[in-house]
Design a protein around this motif. Structure first.
Motif, mmCIF file in Angstrom:
data_model
loop_
_atom_site.group_PDB
_atom_site.id
_atom_site.type_symbol
_atom_site.label_atom_id
_atom_site.label_comp_id
_atom_site.label_asym_id
_atom_site.label_seq_id
_atom_site.Cartn_x
_atom_site.Cartn_y
_atom_site.Cartn_z
ATOM 1 N N ASP A 52 -28.753 -71.422 50.355
ATOM 2 C CA ASP A 52 -30.154 -71.622 50.728
ATOM 3 C C ASP A 52 -30.777 -72.847 50.064
ATOM 4 O O ASP A 52 -31.940 -73.152 50.293
ATOM 5 C CB ASP A 52 -30.997 -70.370 50.482
ATOM 6 C CG ASP A 52 -30.940 -69.863 49.056
ATOM 7 O OD1 ASP A 52 -30.568 -70.630 48.155
ATOM 8 O OD2 ASP A 52 -31.282 -68.689 48.841
ATOM 9 N N PHE A 53 -29.992 -73.596 49.256
ATOM 10 C CA PHE A 53 -30.488 -74.833 48.661
ATOM 11 C C PHE A 53 -29.343 -75.824 48.555
ATOM 12 O O PHE A 53 -28.243 -75.475 48.130
ATOM 13 C CB PHE A 53 -31.073 -74.589 47.270
ATOM 14 C CG PHE A 53 -31.497 -75.861 46.591
ATOM 15 C CD1 PHE A 53 -32.722 -76.434 46.883
ATOM 16 C CD2 PHE A 53 -30.659 -76.488 45.688
ATOM 17 C CE1 PHE A 53 -33.114 -77.628 46.279
ATOM 18 C CE2 PHE A 53 -31.034 -77.676 45.075
ATOM 19 C CZ PHE A 53 -32.261 -78.249 45.367
ATOM 20 N N MET A 54 -29.620 -77.071 48.936
ATOM 21 C CA MET A 54 -28.645 -78.148 48.785
ATOM 22 C C MET A 54 -29.403 -79.405 48.385
ATOM 23 O O MET A 54 -30.413 -79.745 49.011
ATOM 24 C CB MET A 54 -27.891 -78.385 50.094
ATOM 25 C CG MET A 54 -26.896 -79.530 50.023
ATOM 26 S SD MET A 54 -26.071 -79.858 51.599
ATOM 27 C CE MET A 54 -25.012 -78.432 51.690
ATOM 28 N N ASP A 55 -28.916 -80.074 47.336
ATOM 29 C CA ASP A 55 -29.514 -81.351 46.959
ATOM 30 C C ASP A 55 -28.555 -82.471 47.350
ATOM 31 O O ASP A 55 -27.550 -82.242 48.029
ATOM 32 C CB ASP A 55 -29.885 -81.376 45.474
ATOM 33 C CG ASP A 55 -28.682 -81.348 44.533
ATOM 34 O OD1 ASP A 55 -27.518 -81.397 45.008
ATOM 35 O OD2 ASP A 55 -28.910 -81.283 43.311
ATOM 36 N N SER A 56 -28.864 -83.691 46.922
ATOM 37 C CA SER A 56 -28.037 -84.835 47.316
ATOM 38 C C SER A 56 -26.613 -84.723 46.778
ATOM 39 O O SER A 56 -25.664 -85.167 47.424
ATOM 40 C CB SER A 56 -28.672 -86.139 46.851
ATOM 41 O OG SER A 56 -28.819 -86.157 45.441
ATOM 42 N N SER A 57 -26.432 -84.096 45.620
ATOM 43 C CA SER A 57 -25.085 -83.902 45.080
ATOM 44 C C SER A 57 -24.294 -82.933 45.942
ATOM 45 O O SER A 57 -23.099 -83.129 46.181
ATOM 46 C CB SER A 57 -25.144 -83.388 43.646
ATOM 47 O OG SER A 57 -25.719 -84.342 42.803
ATOM 48 N N GLY A 58 -24.952 -81.878 46.405
ATOM 49 C CA GLY A 58 -24.300 -80.939 47.305
ATOM 50 C C GLY A 58 -23.929 -81.595 48.619
ATOM 51 O O GLY A 58 -22.826 -81.394 49.143
ATOM 52 N N LEU A 59 -24.845 -82.395 49.156
ATOM 53 C CA LEU A 59 -24.558 -83.130 50.386
ATOM 54 C C LEU A 59 -23.391 -84.075 50.169
ATOM 55 O O LEU A 59 -22.477 -84.152 50.998
ATOM 56 C CB LEU A 59 -25.800 -83.904 50.836
ATOM 57 C CG LEU A 59 -25.636 -84.783 52.071
ATOM 58 C CD1 LEU A 59 -25.314 -83.936 53.298
ATOM 59 C CD2 LEU A 59 -26.886 -85.606 52.302
ATOM 60 N N GLY A 60 -23.392 -84.775 49.043
ATOM 61 C CA GLY A 60 -22.281 -85.677 48.719
ATOM 62 C C GLY A 60 -20.961 -84.938 48.618
ATOM 63 O O GLY A 60 -19.911 -85.449 49.034
ATOM 64 N N ALA A 61 -20.995 -83.713 48.093
ATOM 65 C CA ALA A 61 -19.774 -82.916 47.985
ATOM 66 C C ALA A 61 -19.247 -82.533 49.371
ATOM 67 O O ALA A 61 -18.045 -82.581 49.622
ATOM 68 C CB ALA A 61 -20.034 -81.670 47.147
ATOM 69 N N VAL A 62 -20.145 -82.153 50.279
ATOM 70 C CA VAL A 62 -19.728 -81.816 51.647
ATOM 71 C C VAL A 62 -19.131 -83.048 52.329
ATOM 72 O O VAL A 62 -18.092 -82.963 52.990
ATOM 73 C CB VAL A 62 -20.905 -81.243 52.470
ATOM 74 C CG1 VAL A 62 -20.515 -81.069 53.935
ATOM 75 C CG2 VAL A 62 -21.361 -79.912 51.882
ATOM 76 N N ILE A 63 -19.756 -84.201 52.140
ATOM 77 C CA ILE A 63 -19.232 -85.439 52.729
ATOM 78 C C ILE A 63 -17.891 -85.785 52.095
ATOM 79 O O ILE A 63 -16.957 -86.207 52.790
ATOM 80 C CB ILE A 63 -20.248 -86.584 52.575
ATOM 81 C CG1 ILE A 63 -21.476 -86.280 53.431
ATOM 82 C CG2 ILE A 63 -19.629 -87.927 52.961
ATOM 83 C CD1 ILE A 63 -22.660 -87.167 53.154
#
Length: 122
Positions: A52-63
């Protein structure tokens, strides 16, 4: 970091059991997805319904996970909650991924995670 792996007819579904994908778990997330997707058959669908929460680091991890996929595999996303979907929309990363409302086989596996094929904890 716990990720369950469930094989459907045409996809390997990786269900993330974290409420937050942020800087605190980004490295663990990438390692866990790498382990869970090893030997995957067909499409790989990352089920983020519990996040339920994603920051730029989480987005970077998915990428980062997307980039590490073998050339014959593609990473798709499923079950994005509004706040997480908004991160993908605002960064235009929603154009990079196929995003499904619900993961394949979600109806069968959502009730009992013990039914998952593999359970990875990192």
């Amino acid at each position: 970091m716990i990720i369950d792996t469930h094989q459907t007819e045409d996809a390997t579904v990786l269900r993330v059991h974290e409420r937050r994908l942020d800087a605190a778990v980004a490295v663990q997330f990438k390692d866990a997805v790498r382990a869970a997707s090893a030997g995957a058959r067909g499409r790989v669908v990352l089920d983020l319904a519990r996040v339920d929460f994603m920051d730029s680091s989480g987005l970077g991890a998915v990428i980062g996970v997307h980039k590490m996929m073998p050339p014959h595999q593609v990473l798709e996303l499923a079950g994005l909650r509004d706040a997480v979907a908004q991160v993908f929309r605002l960064t235009r990363m929603d154009t990079l991924f196929t995003i499904h409302a619900r993961a394949p086989g979600a109806e069968e596996t959502a009730v009992d995670p013990a039914q998952a094929v593999h359970h990875h904890a990192v």
